[in-house]
Design a protein around this motif. Structure first.
Motif, PDB file in Angstrom:
ATOM      1  N   GLN A 186     -35.646  37.116  41.712  1.00 50.96           N
ATOM      2  CA  GLN A 186     -36.124  36.858  40.355  1.00 50.96           C
ATOM      3  C   GLN A 186     -37.168  35.745  40.339  1.00 50.96           C
ATOM      4  O   GLN A 186     -38.193  35.827  39.645  1.00 50.96           O
ATOM      5  N   TYR A 187     -36.906  34.701  41.104  1.00 47.29           N
ATOM      6  CA  TYR A 187     -37.832  33.566  41.148  1.00 47.29           C
ATOM      7  C   TYR A 187     -39.163  33.965  41.785  1.00 47.29           C
ATOM      8  O   TYR A 187     -40.250  33.662  41.250  1.00 47.29           O
ATOM      9  N   LEU A 188     -39.124  34.680  42.901  1.00 50.24           N
ATOM     10  CA  LEU A 188     -40.357  35.089  43.574  1.00 50.24           C
ATOM     11  C   LEU A 188     -41.164  36.045  42.695  1.00 50.24           C
ATOM     12  O   LEU A 188     -42.402  35.980  42.687  1.00 50.24           O
ATOM     13  N   TRP A 232     -47.045  34.823  37.582  1.00 45.99           N
ATOM     14  CA  TRP A 232     -47.862  33.728  37.051  1.00 45.99           C
ATOM     15  C   TRP A 232     -48.882  33.211  38.067  1.00 45.99           C
ATOM     16  O   TRP A 232     -49.592  32.245  37.786  1.00 45.99           O
ATOM     17  N   GLY A 233     -48.950  33.813  39.236  1.00 44.78           N
ATOM     18  CA  GLY A 233     -49.874  33.314  40.260  1.00 44.78           C
ATOM     19  C   GLY A 233     -49.563  31.883  40.653  1.00 44.78           C
ATOM     20  O   GLY A 233     -50.463  31.111  41.003  1.00 44.78           O
ATOM     21  N   ALA A 234     -48.288  31.525  40.631  1.00 47.25           N
ATOM     22  CA  ALA A 234     -47.867  30.129  40.822  1.00 47.25           C
ATOM     23  C   ALA A 234     -47.684  29.822  42.309  1.00 47.25           C
ATOM     24  O   ALA A 234     -46.600  29.430  42.763  1.00 47.25           O
ATOM     25  N   TRP A 235     -48.750  29.974  43.084  1.00 44.92           N
ATOM     26  CA  TRP A 235     -48.665  29.818  44.534  1.00 44.92           C
ATOM     27  C   TRP A 235     -48.187  28.421  44.932  1.00 44.92           C
ATOM     28  O   TRP A 235     -47.556  28.249  45.982  1.00 44.92           O
ATOM     29  N   PRO A 281     -50.180  39.227  45.412  1.00 47.35           N
ATOM     30  CA  PRO A 281     -48.951  38.411  45.360  1.00 47.35           C
ATOM     31  C   PRO A 281     -49.013  37.198  46.287  1.00 47.35           C
ATOM     32  O   PRO A 281     -49.103  37.365  47.512  1.00 47.35           O
ATOM     33  N   PRO A 282     -49.001  35.997  45.732  1.00 41.80           N
ATOM     34  CA  PRO A 282     -49.037  34.802  46.582  1.00 41.80           C
ATOM     35  C   PRO A 282     -47.841  34.707  47.511  1.00 41.80           C
ATOM     36  O   PRO A 282     -47.917  34.050  48.551  1.00 41.80           O
ATOM     37  N   SER A 283     -46.747  35.363  47.161  1.00 39.91           N
ATOM     38  CA  SER A 283     -45.568  35.334  48.040  1.00 39.91           C
ATOM     39  C   SER A 283     -45.869  35.947  49.406  1.00 39.91           C
ATOM     40  O   SER A 283     -45.151  35.680  50.370  1.00 39.91           O
ATOM     41  N   GLN A 284     -46.930  36.770  49.501  1.00 44.42           N
ATOM     42  CA  GLN A 284     -47.301  37.355  50.783  1.00 44.42           C
ATOM     43  C   GLN A 284     -48.275  36.483  51.572  1.00 44.42           C
ATOM     44  O   GLN A 284     -48.647  36.824  52.693  1.00 44.42           O
ATOM     45  N   ILE A 304     -59.229  42.263  42.432  1.00 47.94           N
ATOM     46  CA  ILE A 304     -58.341  41.100  42.568  1.00 47.94           C
ATOM     47  C   ILE A 304     -58.078  40.868  44.054  1.00 47.94           C
ATOM     48  O   ILE A 304     -57.662  41.775  44.770  1.00 47.94           O
ATOM     49  N   GLN A 305     -58.315  39.638  44.489  1.00 44.39           N
ATOM     50  CA  GLN A 305     -58.204  39.296  45.892  1.00 44.39           C
ATOM     51  C   GLN A 305     -56.908  38.536  46.176  1.00 44.39           C
ATOM     52  O   GLN A 305     -56.222  38.064  45.270  1.00 44.39           O
ATOM     53  N   ALA A 306     -56.601  38.421  47.464  1.00 45.44           N
ATOM     54  CA  ALA A 306     -55.471  37.597  47.880  1.00 45.44           C
ATOM     55  C   ALA A 306     -55.792  36.136  47.627  1.00 45.44           C
ATOM     56  O   ALA A 306     -56.949  35.755  47.377  1.00 45.44           O
ATOM     57  N   MET A 307     -54.805  35.313  47.687  1.00 41.91           N
ATOM     58  CA  MET A 307     -54.960  33.874  47.461  1.00 41.91           C
ATOM     59  C   MET A 307     -56.032  33.309  48.398  1.00 41.91           C
ATOM     60  O   MET A 307     -56.061  33.617  49.587  1.00 41.91           O
TER      61      MET A 307
END
Length: 877
Positions: A299-301, A307-310, A349-352, A435-438
């Motif tokens: 849920q958190y990830l 929100w793009g909260a990297w 996804p910043p998680s990646q 849209i690009q990666a971080m």
């Protein structure tokens, strides 16, 4: 009375001046290179650039500047006022740290803590203050510096003893609140500190509106409905390039508030478990699903990616709560730094992009929760309900922040919808193609981790032909100071141990090891040690076969006792009388079915732990019996670990006797019957002669209980934390044979309690704490120390109550933990046998107690003395 900002009407000329000043600032910003002071000023006034184009920035600034006077006029200036006073010599210490930070480009890790006085609501608080944060944005301005504040014990403001005061721009104003409100609306039960706008005056200087931010502390856990526990994080021990040229970071897990943790035996054991789990995850020897609460982590990830909260995913911003019931780590929202600009917000996804979160999501269980959570967020947003909720929260917050940040605009939630649409479709829609990666320039990424375990976990306690050997290995970057070594026999006899090769105290250099020979009679040893400059603390090792036990479902056993009939994801017990000699643990998502008339007798070390559902079908004539084969030695009790979705269990006519709690190594639950995360339908449950802290302990569950009988309880009878439901019918007798015995003790719960008799209760018959709500009716109390007690923001509504005999007070309302606040109680139709009900009612100042609608006059109450004497606990550990 609260001191509030002046709301008297000002002459219009002031707003004209504000407009003129803002116009001049716009002109300066447009015509000259932006000096640092202008940039800092604009950021603190709420300017958030929505584009990286210079021309667009100027146009936005002009537009925001013309809106600013209206924003200030409409601002909500009725904010809580905190006044912080720091003496000159102490202030100079903070200034010196700031000057050093500006010179070094980062706030120093070692900072000076100074004494201060804080005023709020005409009350004075003693406090300790230091600079907060790592980066210079916390201190760049001439004022509005970020402070970490710690109040003296037994004091709290906004349910917090430890907190930070930060300039809103440091947290990107309304960003963290929108993030946490997103999780709250979606039903994601993730711990999140709150951010409350306040007005701050420091040494007489008005710093304007700042954010009150909860610290990562026990208070944060308590107000988020979590059992007392610990919070862990990571620290960096260096980095290097491996043979393939990949960046490797050496990370070490540690706990916050180390001194507090090591001073509490229960938390000390939890620390060993938590840091061991994190170390194993970093080293790759344990999967994420065996370390973390997979539902909450997913849920958190998902919310972070939405929100793009990297920034929340950097190694130094992870914070985890160790849940002592499940022995898993839950994520805590930390420094999410969400940005309203679409060109920054929208990203793959910043998680990646981060090693740790990629490793988490590589686990199938975490991934499943993550995908389900993304779908839930998208559904809530498309329905319009989440958007309306966030807009309402943002409107309230912006009006409060506009007093000092009139340039502050809104987040465009259409960007959130775009991000969620792209995340749920794998960025395959046309609007997602660009849209690009971080941007890797935003953060220095690493490719893998080198786990550095805590020194005590890296140390080994092994058995040898001559006895035991303790090998202490210092993994710290500093020398380890060792003061004393003691041994404990199996009968808890403690002796100080000498060493032929070491003289205490001694220092152990980083990377070195020491060996200690331990006589065979001491299967447990305790070393008193600390890194140089730290406080001495006890570290324990034991020769226990189950020292590393974790409450996890086990693979189906190849060989089961003959009386257990395997079924599809279930065990069926045959009717009859059976002996169990082992600690029996079910596979995950399992069912245990016990028919009427069955008796299970357990050996001293044996017990029953079910992961999933429990169905006990006893009857009045043929109850199910769970007892000890040797009543003097007891057994390890009944444990049910339900699922996040609250799996349903049904118990009918069950008698449990002579049970202890299921202590396994460092995992130490309290209840002889211990039920967690379940939907419980219970009727005719009897528990007697337990030898644990609680006879019945239910955590985070929905309960429907009828005819509950608990007798001869060693300490508390029934402890229910974070529960909802009803308890109807039954009796509690001879509670607290040792001491500290409460009948029904609840925390963070909402329960209806009716038709129950309490006889001989050595402490509180019914105790409501930590923001609980109880509806109590038709109950009788005889020979109890206290009948009804409401404390710590709890409320008891009671009617038709009979008190036959009470030693101290029949009714009490007070605050024990100041960060919760006062309590209330209202009682109708109260009958007291042979004494005045009013004489046996006590309410502390600020709390409330009503008898038939009439307030009982409050009196000063020394709560600390109360728990030191008549409520003193001597509960078994």
């Amino acid at each position: 009375m609260e001191i509030l900002p002046d709301r008297r009407k000002k002459r219009l000329g002031r707003w004209e001046k504000i407009t003129l000043i803002l116009g001049l600032l716009v002109l300066v910003a447009a015509l000259t290179p932006s000096p640092a002071w202008v940039k800092t000023f604009l950021i603190q006034k709420g300017f958030m650039a929505m584009s990286n184009n210079s021309g667009d920035k100027v146009r936005q600034l002009v537009s925001d500047g013309f809106k600013a006077p209206v924003n200030m006029l409409r601002a909500d200036s009725q904010l809580p006022l905190l006044q912080l006073d720091i003496k000159y010599q102490e202030w100079m210490k903070l200034s010196a740290d700031r000057d050093q930070a500006l010179a070094d480009g980062v706030i120093p890790e070692q900072r000076q803590t100074v004494k201060a006085s804080l005023q709020y609501l005409n009350k004075s608080y003693k406090a300790k203050v230091r600079l907060q944060g790592d980066m210079l944005d916390h201190i760049k301005g001439p004022n509005r510096w970020s402070f970490r504040v710690q109040l003296d014990k037994k004091q709290a403001i906004f349910s917090s003893r430890r907190f930070a005061i930060v300039s809103p721009d440091v947290r990107i104003h309304q960003g963290p609140t929108l993030f946490s409100e997103t999780m709250k609306y979606a039903g994601f039960d993730v711990i999140a500190p709150f951010h409350k706008p306040i007005r701050v005056i420091v040494n007489g200087s008005d710093w304007g509106v700042m954010l009150f931010e909860q610290a990562f502390s026990q208070e944060l856990l308590a107000v988020n409905n979590r059992t007392e526990g610990l919070i862990a994080r990571l620290e960096l021990d260096g980095e290097y390039l491996d043979d393939e040229g990949l960046l490797v970071r050496k990370l070490r897990p540690r706990v916050l508030q180390q001194g507090t943790i090591m001073g509490n035996p229960a938390l000390r054991r939890q620390r060993t478990q938590a840091l061991g789990l994190i170390s194993d995850f970093l080293a790759g020897t344990r999967p994420a699903s065996d370390v973390f609460d997979t539902v909450r982590l997913g849920q958190y990830l998902a919310t972070v990616d939405a929100w793009g909260a990297w920034h929340a995913l950097t190694w130094n911003n992870w914070r985890w709560y160790f849940n002592p019931h499940t022995a898993r780590l839950e994520p805590i929202q930390s420094d999410v730094a969400v940005v309203p600009a679409a060109h920054i917000w929208l990203m793959r996804p910043p998680s990646q992009s981060f090693h740790l979160s990629r490793k988490m999501l590589a686990d199938g269980q975490v991934r499943a929760s993550y995908l389900a959570s993304l779908a839930k967020l998208k559904h809530d947003l498309i329905s319009g309900k989440l958007t309306a909720h966030l807009q309402q929260a943002e409107t309230i917050l912006k009006r409060q922040l506009h007093t000092s940040a009139p340039l502050l605009g809104s987040f465009d939630l259409k960007v959130l919808q775009t991000q969620l649409t792209c995340l749920n479709t794998g960025f395959k829609k046309p609007e997602c193609s660009e849209i690009q990666a971080m941007d890797p320039a935003l953060h220095k990424h690493f490719d893998r981790t080198h786990a550095i375990p805590p020194w005590d976990r890296a140390s080994q306690f092994t058995k040898t032909p001559e006895g035991y050997q303790l090998t202490v290995t210092n993994t710290l970057p500093k020398p380890l100071q060792i003061a004393e070594l003691t041994g404990s026999t199996r009968f808890d006899e403690v002796a100080e141990l000498d060493s032929d090769t070491v003289t205490f105290p001694t220092l152990l250099a980083p990377g070195e090891s020491l060996n200690f020979a331990i006589p065979l009679k001491y299967p447990t040893v305790t070393l008193f040690a600390a890194e140089v400059g730290g406080n001495m603390a006890p570290y324990e090792w034991s020769d226990s076969h189950n020292q590393n036990f974790l409450p996890r479902g086990q693979a189906p056993a190849n060989k089961l006792p003959d009386f257990i009939v395997p079924q599809q994801n279930a065990w069926q017990i045959r009717p009859g009388n059976w002996q169990i000699d082992d600690y029996l643990v079910s596979p995950p998502d399992w069912k245990l079915l016990i028919p009427a008339g069955t008796t299970l007798s357990f050996a001293p070390g044996a017990g029953l732990m079910i992961f999933g559902e429990l169905h006990i079908a006893g009857t009045g004539n043929k109850p199910v019996q769970l007892n000890a084969s040797n009543p003097k030695q007891g057994w390890q009790g009944l444990t049910l670990m339900g699922t996040e979705g609250l799996s349903s269990s049904k118990i009918r006519h069950l008698n449990v006797s002579h049970a202890a709690s299921p202590k396994q190594g460092n995992w130490r639950p309290r209840g002889a019957v211990y039920l967690v995360n379940s939907k419980l339908d219970i009727a005719h449950l009897s528990i007697t002669d337990n030898s644990s802290e609680d006879a019945l302990n239910i955590i985070n569950s929905q309960v429907e209980i009828k005819q509950l009988q608990i007798s001869n309880a060693l300490s508390d009878a029934f402890d229910c934390d974070f529960c909802t439901g009803t308890i109807e019918g039954g009796s509690f007798s001879n509670i607290g044979k040792r001491s500290g015995g409460d009948g029904i003790d609840v925390s963070g719960s909402n329960l209806s309690i009716r038709d129950i008799n309490f006889y001989t209760v050595r402490d509180k018959a019914i105790s409501a704490g930590e923001n609980s709500r109880l509806d109590v009716s038709h109950c009788r109390f005889d020979d109890v120390n206290f009948a009804l007690v409401s404390k710590d923001a709890s409320h008891i509504q009671a009617d038709n109550i009979e008190i036959g005999s009470v030693t101290h007070y029949g009714l009490m309302s007070y605050s024990k933990k100041p960060f919760f606040g006062p309590a209330t109680m209202a009682v109708e139709t109260l009958k007291c046998d042979g004494f005045s009900c009013l004489d046996k009612a006590r309410v502390a100042l600020e709390s409330q107690l009503l008898l038939d609608g009439i307030p009982v006059p409050p009196k000063k109450l020394n709560v600390k003395e109360l728990y030191r004497t008549v409520m003193k606990s001597d509960k078994p550990q």
